[in-house]
Design a protein around this motif. Structure first.
Motif, PDB file in Angstrom:
ATOM      1  N   LEU A   1       0.886  -1.219   0.000  1.00  0.00           N
ATOM      2  CA  LEU A   1       0.019   0.058   0.053  1.00  0.00           C
ATOM      3  C   LEU A   1       0.697   1.199   0.034  1.00  0.00           C
ATOM      4  CD1 LEU A   1      -3.212  -0.576   2.336  1.00  0.00           C
ATOM      5  CD2 LEU A   1      -3.048  -0.305  -0.177  1.00  0.00           C
ATOM      6  N   GLY A   2       2.005   1.285   0.854  1.00  0.00           N
ATOM      7  CA  GLY A   2       2.760   2.512   0.674  1.00  0.00           C
ATOM      8  C   GLY A   2       3.187   2.562  -0.681  1.00  0.00           C
ATOM      9  N   GLU A   3       3.820   1.735  -1.264  1.00  0.00           N
ATOM     10  CA  GLU A   3       4.370   1.763  -2.561  1.00  0.00           C
ATOM     11  C   GLU A   3       3.071   2.278  -3.468  1.00  0.00           C
ATOM     12  OE1 GLU A   3       7.944   0.917  -5.249  1.00  0.00           O
ATOM     13  OE2 GLU A   3       7.524   1.093  -2.959  1.00  0.00           O
ATOM     14  N   LEU A   4       1.935   1.933  -3.469  1.00  0.00           N
ATOM     15  CA  LEU A   4       0.829   2.451  -4.613  1.00  0.00           C
ATOM     16  C   LEU A   4       0.381   3.733  -4.200  1.00  0.00           C
ATOM     17  CD1 LEU A   4      -0.980  -0.798  -4.868  1.00  0.00           C
ATOM     18  CD2 LEU A   4       0.337   0.161  -6.707  1.00  0.00           C
ATOM     19  N   ASN A   5       0.237   4.016  -2.681  1.00  0.00           N
ATOM     20  CA  ASN A   5      -0.565   5.294  -2.238  1.00  0.00           C
ATOM     21  C   ASN A   5       0.149   6.541  -2.670  1.00  0.00           C
ATOM     22  OD1 ASN A   5      -2.805   3.700  -2.032  1.00  0.00           O
ATOM     23  ND2 ASN A   5      -2.451   3.823   0.233  1.00  0.00           N
ATOM     24  N   VAL A   6       1.781   6.505  -2.391  1.00  0.00           N
ATOM     25  CA  VAL A   6       2.464   7.674  -2.608  1.00  0.00           C
ATOM     26  C   VAL A   6       2.128   8.419  -3.927  1.00  0.00           C
ATOM     27  CG1 VAL A   6       4.809   8.581  -2.616  1.00  0.00           C
ATOM     28  CG2 VAL A   6       4.103   6.906  -0.730  1.00  0.00           C
ATOM     29  N   PRO A   7       2.309   7.477  -5.141  1.00  0.00           N
ATOM     30  CA  PRO A   7       2.138   8.286  -6.312  1.00  0.00           C
ATOM     31  C   PRO A   7       0.773   9.132  -6.354  1.00  0.00           C
ATOM     32  CG  PRO A   7       3.349   6.034  -6.613  1.00  0.00           C
ATOM     33  CD  PRO A   7       2.951   6.454  -5.487  1.00  0.00           C
ATOM     34  N   PHE A   8      -0.365   8.302  -5.893  1.00  0.00           N
ATOM     35  CA  PHE A   8      -1.497   8.772  -6.164  1.00  0.00           C
ATOM     36  C   PHE A   8      -1.615  10.028  -5.195  1.00  0.00           C
ATOM     37  CE2 PHE A   8      -6.012   9.094  -4.492  1.00  0.00           C
ATOM     38  CZ  PHE A   8      -6.707   9.034  -5.651  1.00  0.00           C
ATOM     39  N   GLN A   9      -1.243  10.031  -4.172  1.00  0.00           N
ATOM     40  CA  GLN A   9      -1.529  11.205  -3.145  1.00  0.00           C
ATOM     41  C   GLN A   9      -0.699  12.253  -3.830  1.00  0.00           C
ATOM     42  OE1 GLN A   9      -1.676   9.213   1.321  1.00  0.00           O
ATOM     43  NE2 GLN A   9       0.379   9.110   0.376  1.00  0.00           N
ATOM     44  N   ASP A  10       0.642  12.080  -4.384  1.00  0.00           N
ATOM     45  CA  ASP A  10       1.367  13.251  -4.912  1.00  0.00           C
ATOM     46  C   ASP A  10       0.726  13.799  -6.158  1.00  0.00           C
ATOM     47  OD1 ASP A  10       3.331  12.971  -3.104  1.00  0.00           O
ATOM     48  OD2 ASP A  10       4.615  11.466  -4.390  1.00  0.00           O
ATOM     49  N   MET A  11      -0.006  12.839  -7.225  1.00  0.00           N
ATOM     50  CA  MET A  11      -0.758  13.267  -8.154  1.00  0.00           C
ATOM     51  C   MET A  11      -1.961  14.093  -7.846  1.00  0.00           C
ATOM     52  SD  MET A  11      -2.270  10.657 -10.998  1.00  0.00           S
ATOM     53  CE  MET A  11      -1.239   9.575 -10.876  1.00  0.00           C
ATOM     54  N   TYR A  12      -2.638  13.970  -6.865  1.00  0.00           N
ATOM     55  CA  TYR A  12      -3.950  14.765  -6.766  1.00  0.00           C
ATOM     56  C   TYR A  12      -3.721  15.602  -5.361  1.00  0.00           C
ATOM     57  CZ  TYR A  12      -6.171  11.893  -9.847  1.00  0.00           C
ATOM     58  OH  TYR A  12      -6.727  11.212 -11.293  1.00  0.00           O
ATOM     59  N   GLY A  13      -2.665  15.533  -4.644  1.00  0.00           N
ATOM     60  CA  GLY A  13      -2.804  16.288  -3.455  1.00  0.00           C
ATOM     61  C   GLY A  13      -3.629  15.899  -2.387  1.00  0.00           C
ATOM     62  N   VAL A  14      -3.610  14.701  -2.385  1.00  0.00           N
ATOM     63  CA  VAL A  14      -4.872  14.235  -1.318  1.00  0.00           C
ATOM     64  C   VAL A  14      -3.945  12.987  -0.197  1.00  0.00           C
ATOM     65  CG1 VAL A  14      -6.438  14.335  -2.762  1.00  0.00           C
ATOM     66  CG2 VAL A  14      -5.188  12.249  -2.844  1.00  0.00           C
ATOM     67  N   THR A  15      -4.768  12.821   0.515  1.00  0.00           N
ATOM     68  CA  THR A  15      -4.329  11.924   1.705  1.00  0.00           C
ATOM     69  C   THR A  15      -5.088  10.610   1.486  1.00  0.00           C
ATOM     70  OG1 THR A  15      -3.438  13.489   3.262  1.00  0.00           O
ATOM     71  CG2 THR A  15      -3.897  11.139   3.877  1.00  0.00           C
ATOM     72  N   VAL A  16      -4.375   9.441   1.508  1.00  0.00           N
ATOM     73  CA  VAL A  16      -5.164   8.084   1.388  1.00  0.00           C
ATOM     74  C   VAL A  16      -5.043   7.489   2.961  1.00  0.00           C
ATOM     75  CG1 VAL A  16      -5.481   5.723   0.558  1.00  0.00           C
ATOM     76  CG2 VAL A  16      -4.893   7.612  -0.948  1.00  0.00           C
ATOM     77  N   ASP A  17      -6.308   7.364   3.534  1.00  0.00           N
ATOM     78  CA  ASP A  17      -6.338   6.874   4.810  1.00  0.00           C
ATOM     79  C   ASP A  17      -6.463   5.496   4.750  1.00  0.00           C
ATOM     80  OD1 ASP A  17      -6.522   6.544   7.673  1.00  0.00           O
ATOM     81  OD2 ASP A  17      -8.492   7.385   8.025  1.00  0.00           O
ATOM     82  N   SER A  18      -5.447   4.684   4.787  1.00  0.00           N
ATOM     83  CA  SER A  18      -5.563   3.238   4.595  1.00  0.00           C
ATOM     84  C   SER A  18      -5.974   2.308   6.059  1.00  0.00           C
ATOM     85  CB  SER A  18      -4.482   2.659   4.342  1.00  0.00           C
ATOM     86  OG  SER A  18      -4.108   3.167   2.848  1.00  0.00           O
ATOM     87  N   VAL A  19      -7.133   1.964   6.225  1.00  0.00           N
ATOM     88  CA  VAL A  19      -7.402   1.137   7.415  1.00  0.00           C
ATOM     89  C   VAL A  19      -7.421  -0.430   7.156  1.00  0.00           C
ATOM     90  CG1 VAL A  19      -9.183   0.896   9.044  1.00  0.00           C
ATOM     91  CG2 VAL A  19      -9.069   3.262   7.828  1.00  0.00           C
ATOM     92  N   ALA A  20      -6.353  -1.035   7.793  1.00  0.00           N
ATOM     93  CA  ALA A  20      -6.451  -2.372   7.364  1.00  0.00           C
ATOM     94  C   ALA A  20      -7.074  -3.449   8.383  1.00  0.00           C
ATOM     95  CB  ALA A  20      -4.767  -2.795   7.526  1.00  0.00           C
TER      96      ALA A  20
END
Length: 309
Positions: free
Chosen positions: A56-75
């Motif tokens: 998840l860390g590998e996948l979420n960083v580019p998306f967060q940077d792309m849109y300027g958002v935060t992904v709150d991942s609840v496992a």
């Protein structure tokens, strides 16, 4: 090994359309060049395996940077992740139990499901293998042998995707597990592997989590899944589903669809393909295909005349 993987992909079904999966014009920027969703938070509920492996860390960083958002991942386990979404406390889910996903969609809580990736399940245990299951070609026969010998077995016991698969295997083995040899923990995959390691017990694990922790535990794979030529029963496909905004109007549907589009894009699929732990690939991308599988969007057996609501 490559041939086995190709056969496995064909068995579980490939596919989907490339691109941004119906993002409704959400490009990430307004006419003046500013992100349209900057500062917003996307709540993702997901299975513990995607978190424990570090994917998840590998996948979420580019998306967060792309849109300027935060992904709150609840496992959580898959069942708990879907229940959180049922309650309107999640925008998107990433899980791995198709029967539970189908139920979620039939009830109207999920829309726009996409195939995402796959790996498989493996039966692991101590190298001494007290039940003698190593190399067994049938997962059900291996479970039956463990039960007959009453060798220690640690179960997730949490309605997760792994637990759902485990119960399917026990059912095919004709065994209702219980007794002193069988321990239900209610814990995530990483913790279950640690408990099984401490107790020299057997357990069912997704391959990704096991490989990511293999250097820290003394357990070994005794029955392989289909990636390495084992039984198809141990296939482990993952899907991603947006929460239906018609049921929960508070969900961030636009951002959820942007996330689904990103996860199923060539960029994210390449990240999945190249993500490794201890030098081994943990997951295999499944979203892109020249022959899309449109059944991925709807519950199994669904037709235009079906209605369960």
């Amino acid at each position: 090994m490559a041939i086995q993987r190709r056969r496995f992909v064909a068995a579980v079904g490939t596919g989907a359309l490339a691109g941004l999966a119906g993002c409704s014009g959400l490009t990430g920027k307004t006419d003046d060049g500013n992100p349209t969703v900057a500062g917003e938070t996307l709540t993702l509920t997901t299975t513990t395996s995607t978190y424990d492996t570090g994917l998840l860390g590998e996948l979420n960083v580019p998306f967060q940077d792309m849109y300027g958002v935060t992904v709150d991942s609840v496992a959580k386990g898959t069942g708990a992740a879907l229940e959180t979404a049922r309650n309107g406390d999640s925008d998107v889910v990433m899980v791995h139990a198709r029967s539970l996903e189908d139920e979620f969609m039939r009830e109207g809580y999920g829309v726009n499901r996409r195939d995402l990736m796959f790996n498989d399940f493996v039966i692991v245990g101590p190298e001494s293998d007290p039940a003698g299951i190593q190399g067994t070609s049938s997962a059900a026969d291996a479970f039956a042998t463990i039960a007959d010998s009453q060798a220690a077995f640690v179960s997730r016991g949490d309605n997760s995707g792994t637990h759902t698969k485990e119960l399917i295997v026990w059912d095919q083995a004709g065994v209702e597990p219980g007794g002193d040899w069988y321990q239900e923990t209610g814990q995530g995959m990483g913790e279950v592997l640690n408990i099984a390691n401490q107790q020299s017990a057997y357990t069912l694990s997704d391959r990704g989590t096991f490989l990511s922790q293999r250097s820290e535990i003394d357990l070994t794979i005794l029955v392989q899944g289909p990636i390495e030529g084992g039984p198809e029963l141990l296939a482990n496909p993952y899907g991603v589903i947006a929460v239906n905004p018609a049921v929960h109007e508070n969900v961030n549907y636009d951002l959820a669809m942007a996330y689904i589009g990103y996860l199923t894009s060539p960029q994210a699929q390449d990240l999945i393909e190249n993500y490794e732990a201890n030098g081994e690939q943990l997951f295999f991308p499944r979203a892109l295909s020249e022959e899309p599988n449109f059944q991925q969007y709807v519950p199994e057996g669904w037709s235009g005349t079906n209605s369960d609501r």
